[in-house]
Write a protein that holds these residues in place. Structure first.
Motif, mmCIF file in Angstrom:
data_model
loop_
_atom_site.group_PDB
_atom_site.id
_atom_site.type_symbol
_atom_site.label_atom_id
_atom_site.label_comp_id
_atom_site.label_asym_id
_atom_site.label_seq_id
_atom_site.Cartn_x
_atom_site.Cartn_y
_atom_site.Cartn_z
ATOM 1 N N LEU A 95 54.372 22.464 34.435
ATOM 2 C CA LEU A 95 54.659 21.278 35.231
ATOM 3 C C LEU A 95 53.413 20.927 36.039
ATOM 4 N N GLU A 96 53.574 20.452 37.276
ATOM 5 C CA GLU A 96 52.392 20.037 38.021
ATOM 6 C C GLU A 96 51.508 21.231 38.329
ATOM 7 N N LEU A 97 50.202 20.943 38.531
ATOM 8 C CA LEU A 97 49.250 22.017 38.820
ATOM 9 C C LEU A 97 49.696 22.818 40.045
ATOM 10 N N GLY A 98 49.646 24.120 39.914
ATOM 11 C CA GLY A 98 49.998 24.991 41.027
ATOM 12 C C GLY A 98 51.371 25.602 40.915
ATOM 13 N N ALA A 99 52.252 25.029 40.070
ATOM 14 C CA ALA A 99 53.604 25.556 39.945
ATOM 15 C C ALA A 99 53.561 26.958 39.354
ATOM 16 N N GLY A 100 54.074 27.937 40.092
ATOM 17 C CA GLY A 100 54.152 29.303 39.594
ATOM 18 C C GLY A 100 52.900 30.132 39.779
ATOM 19 N N PHE A 101 51.848 29.551 40.365
ATOM 20 C CA PHE A 101 50.608 30.283 40.578
ATOM 21 C C PHE A 101 50.424 30.584 42.056
ATOM 22 N N ASN A 102 49.907 31.797 42.343
ATOM 23 C CA ASN A 102 49.519 32.162 43.698
ATOM 24 C C ASN A 102 48.022 31.901 43.830
ATOM 25 N N GLU A 104 45.870 32.690 45.925
ATOM 26 C CA GLU A 104 45.031 33.786 46.413
ATOM 27 C C GLU A 104 44.776 34.824 45.330
ATOM 28 N N TYR A 105 45.608 34.835 44.294
ATOM 29 C CA TYR A 105 45.461 35.822 43.228
ATOM 30 C C TYR A 105 44.364 35.397 42.253
ATOM 31 N N THR A 106 43.819 36.371 41.544
ATOM 32 C CA THR A 106 42.856 36.053 40.489
ATOM 33 C C THR A 106 43.594 35.505 39.272
ATOM 34 N N GLY A 107 42.831 34.999 38.307
ATOM 35 C CA GLY A 107 43.447 34.503 37.083
ATOM 36 C C GLY A 107 44.227 35.581 36.362
ATOM 37 N N ILE A 108 43.639 36.809 36.266
ATOM 38 C CA ILE A 108 44.313 37.923 35.605
ATOM 39 C C ILE A 108 45.628 38.249 36.313
ATOM 40 N N GLU A 109 45.594 38.310 37.634
ATOM 41 C CA GLU A 109 46.801 38.639 38.400
ATOM 42 C C GLU A 109 47.875 37.566 38.205
ATOM 43 N N ASN A 110 47.463 36.299 38.109
ATOM 44 C CA ASN A 110 48.435 35.231 37.896
ATOM 45 C C ASN A 110 49.029 35.271 36.488
ATOM 46 N N ILE A 111 48.256 35.736 35.520
ATOM 47 C CA ILE A 111 48.798 35.892 34.168
ATOM 48 C C ILE A 111 49.945 36.891 34.190
ATOM 49 N N TYR A 112 49.725 38.039 34.850
ATOM 50 C CA TYR A 112 50.781 39.044 34.956
ATOM 51 C C TYR A 112 51.970 38.515 35.771
ATOM 52 N N LEU A 113 51.677 37.782 36.848
ATOM 53 C CA LEU A 113 52.743 37.225 37.689
ATOM 54 C C LEU A 113 53.621 36.276 36.883
ATOM 55 N N ASN A 114 52.991 35.341 36.147
ATOM 56 C CA ASN A 114 53.768 34.364 35.381
ATOM 57 C C ASN A 114 54.524 35.012 34.243
ATOM 58 N N ILE A 138 37.694 30.452 30.035
ATOM 59 C CA ILE A 138 37.080 30.144 31.334
ATOM 60 C C ILE A 138 36.122 31.249 31.778
ATOM 61 N N GLY A 139 35.831 32.189 30.862
ATOM 62 C CA GLY A 139 34.822 33.204 31.135
ATOM 63 C C GLY A 139 35.180 34.129 32.289
ATOM 64 N N ASP A 140 34.160 34.502 33.079
ATOM 65 C CA ASP A 140 34.343 35.463 34.165
ATOM 66 C C ASP A 140 35.170 34.918 35.321
ATOM 67 N N PHE A 141 35.421 33.610 35.325
ATOM 68 C CA PHE A 141 36.240 33.036 36.402
ATOM 69 C C PHE A 141 37.655 33.606 36.404
ATOM 70 N N VAL A 142 38.060 34.199 35.278
ATOM 71 C CA VAL A 142 39.409 34.752 35.219
ATOM 72 C C VAL A 142 39.579 35.890 36.229
ATOM 73 N N ASN A 143 38.471 36.463 36.696
ATOM 74 C CA ASN A 143 38.528 37.546 37.691
ATOM 75 C C ASN A 143 38.363 37.036 39.121
ATOM 76 N N GLN A 144 38.290 35.719 39.288
ATOM 77 C CA GLN A 144 38.133 35.119 40.618
ATOM 78 C C GLN A 144 39.470 34.513 41.077
ATOM 79 N N ALA A 158 46.624 27.783 32.962
ATOM 80 C CA ALA A 158 48.077 27.591 33.012
ATOM 81 C C ALA A 158 48.641 27.310 31.622
ATOM 82 N N PHE A 159 47.956 26.455 30.858
ATOM 83 C CA PHE A 159 48.447 26.130 29.525
ATOM 84 C C PHE A 159 48.302 27.324 28.593
#
Length: 432
Positions: A95-102, A104-114, A138-144, A158-159
């Motif tokens: 849905l809209e950007l930000g839905a289901g994402f924290n 403050e978490y990194t990309g990896i952490e949000n993958i596990y969260l979702n 998105i390269g190394d940004f996944v750890n940011q 997200a997609f």
């Protein structure tokens, strides 16, 4: 529920209470007033639809028609005020950007969260991690932390999560418009893979070209009500009527009847005024300038059926209409139009001098109507249409009146080629 259905929506209604002041909300909540302090706004009113398993269904409509609201109710983000929704299958929603994402978490952490929220174990998410990261790219940004991401990076991640967790039903709300053209192509390729696997896709988009190309069926909403459902072409035709105010819900007055009424008007001036009244896609912040010896007083576009529209199907004939009042004598006015893309690049255009169609002088008080009729060969997308009246006075080029980027034109296409326009090639492959 019929087992052939993925989603069943019955008499869905969503009502929001609108308050003029926050104090009214408090008074009503504490029951300090006897009469209601709110007005009711129907975001959805008695909407019903069935989505079959394996279908790709689009939902279209103007802003505020209830498209996003119905998706949020189907995914459980919102509760309905009335009606029911039954879902048969595992849903993944973007849905809209930000839905289901924290943030403050990194990309990896949000993958596990979702993944956990959808119902996967940590081991299952880990097994899908390589596919998710490869798709997001998105390269190394996944750890940011995702709060440092651009909107494009955010939607890619997200997609990638939504598309790679093997959902039975994928729901997407306009999010793809944020990614670049290569990412969008990758997403739509994934859509096609999903269709071949017999999965269900429900998505909202203002991109009528994508709706036309990928959807098996389309649902059209307007002001919270369902106007209809059917093939993409049928619903896009009605949507075009809605855009120009020529469709009236609950009445049997469609654009064909309005066109007949226009044809019965006594003279050309009244007929033109009736068409201009419903001009579509007009830019309220257009740029205009010129000496005003000749003034552009009217402009609109009609499709192959002669209907006023700013949405043209690629490959069909359309006509650009332009009206000019001659304020002072001019030797040989040149009437012109130009198409630009949204980045401001001039794509194509012509004028009466190039076409050798009008080389006469004009007297003060004359009124001219100019029409340019041609086939639409531009690629699907959004364009800006400009008009101009110019001429030469003693070998000096003079601008009498110009209207820059005055109309938005949408080209609807289910086949785009390379570049700005289509070569319309006839292709043959044979043994030699």
């Amino acid at each position: 529920m019929d087992e052939s259905l993925a989603i069943e929506v019955k008499d869905l209604t969503k009502i929001y209470k609108l308050y003029e002041r926050n104090a009214d909300r408090v008074r009503e909540a504490l029951r300090l007033t006897r009469k209601p302090r709110h007005t009711e706004h129907y975001a959805l009113r008695d909407v019903s639809m069935d989505i079959k398993k394996g279908e790709t269904v689009g939902i279209i409509g103007t802003n505020g028609s209830g498209k996003s609201t119905i998706l949020k109710i189907i995914t459980g983000v919102l509760n309905p005020s009335g009606g029911t929704v039954t879902v048969n299958g595992r849903i993944s929603a973007l849905l809209e950007l930000g839905a289901g994402f924290n943030m403050e978490y990194t990309g990896i952490e949000n993958i596990y969260l979702n993944g956990t929220m959808i119902g996967f174990s940590e081991a299952e998410i880990k097994a899908k991690m390589d596919d998710i990261l490869a798709f997001a790219d998105i390269g190394d940004f996944v750890n940011q932390p995702v709060k440092t991401y651009s909107s494009g990076m955010f939607v890619r991640l997200a997609f990638a999560v939504a598309i790679n967790i093997e959902p039975e039903i994928l729901i997407v709300d306009e999010a793809l418009s944020v990614g670049d053209v290569f990412f969008q192509a990758k997403c739509y390729h994934k859509f096609e893979e999903f269709k071949e696997m017999g999965k269900t896709i429900l998505f909202v988009s203002h991109d009528l070209s994508s709706i036309s190309k990928y959807c098996d069926r389309v649902v059209l909403l307007n002001k919270g009500m369902k106007l209809g459902e059917g093939t993409p072409k049928e619903m896009i035709d009605i949507y075009k009527q809605v855009l120009v105010g020529q469709y009236h819900a609950g009445e049997d007055v469609l654009e064909e009847e309005m066109s007949e009424e226009i044809d019965l008007l006594e003279n050309d001036e009244e007929r033109t005024a009736a068409q201009k009244k419903n001009a579509a896609g007009e830019n309220p912040e257009m740029l205009e300038y010129g000496s005003k010896k000749a003034v552009i007083t009217g402009y609109f576009v009609t499709d192959e059926q002669g209907k006023n529209s700013n949405a043209i199907i690629k490959g069909t004939e359309f006509t650009i209409h332009m009206e000019v009042d001659i304020m002072e004598d001019v030797a040989a006015p040149i009437f012109a139009f130009t198409f630009k893309n949204v980045k401001g690049t001039e794509i194509t255009g012509t004028n009466t001098m190039f076409e050798k169609s009008f080389l006469d002088g004009c007297k003060a008080g004359e009124k001219k109507e100019i029409t340019f009729t041609q086939k639409m060969d531009l690629q699907g997308g959004e364009y800006l249409l400009s008009f101009g009246v110019t001429g030469y006075e003693e070998d000096t080029f003079t601008v009498y009146h110009r209207l820059y980027d005055i109309l938005n034109i949408t080209v609807i296409s289910d086949k785009n080629t390379v570049g700005f326009y289509d070569m319309n090639s006839a292709v043959e492959v044979k043994e030699r």
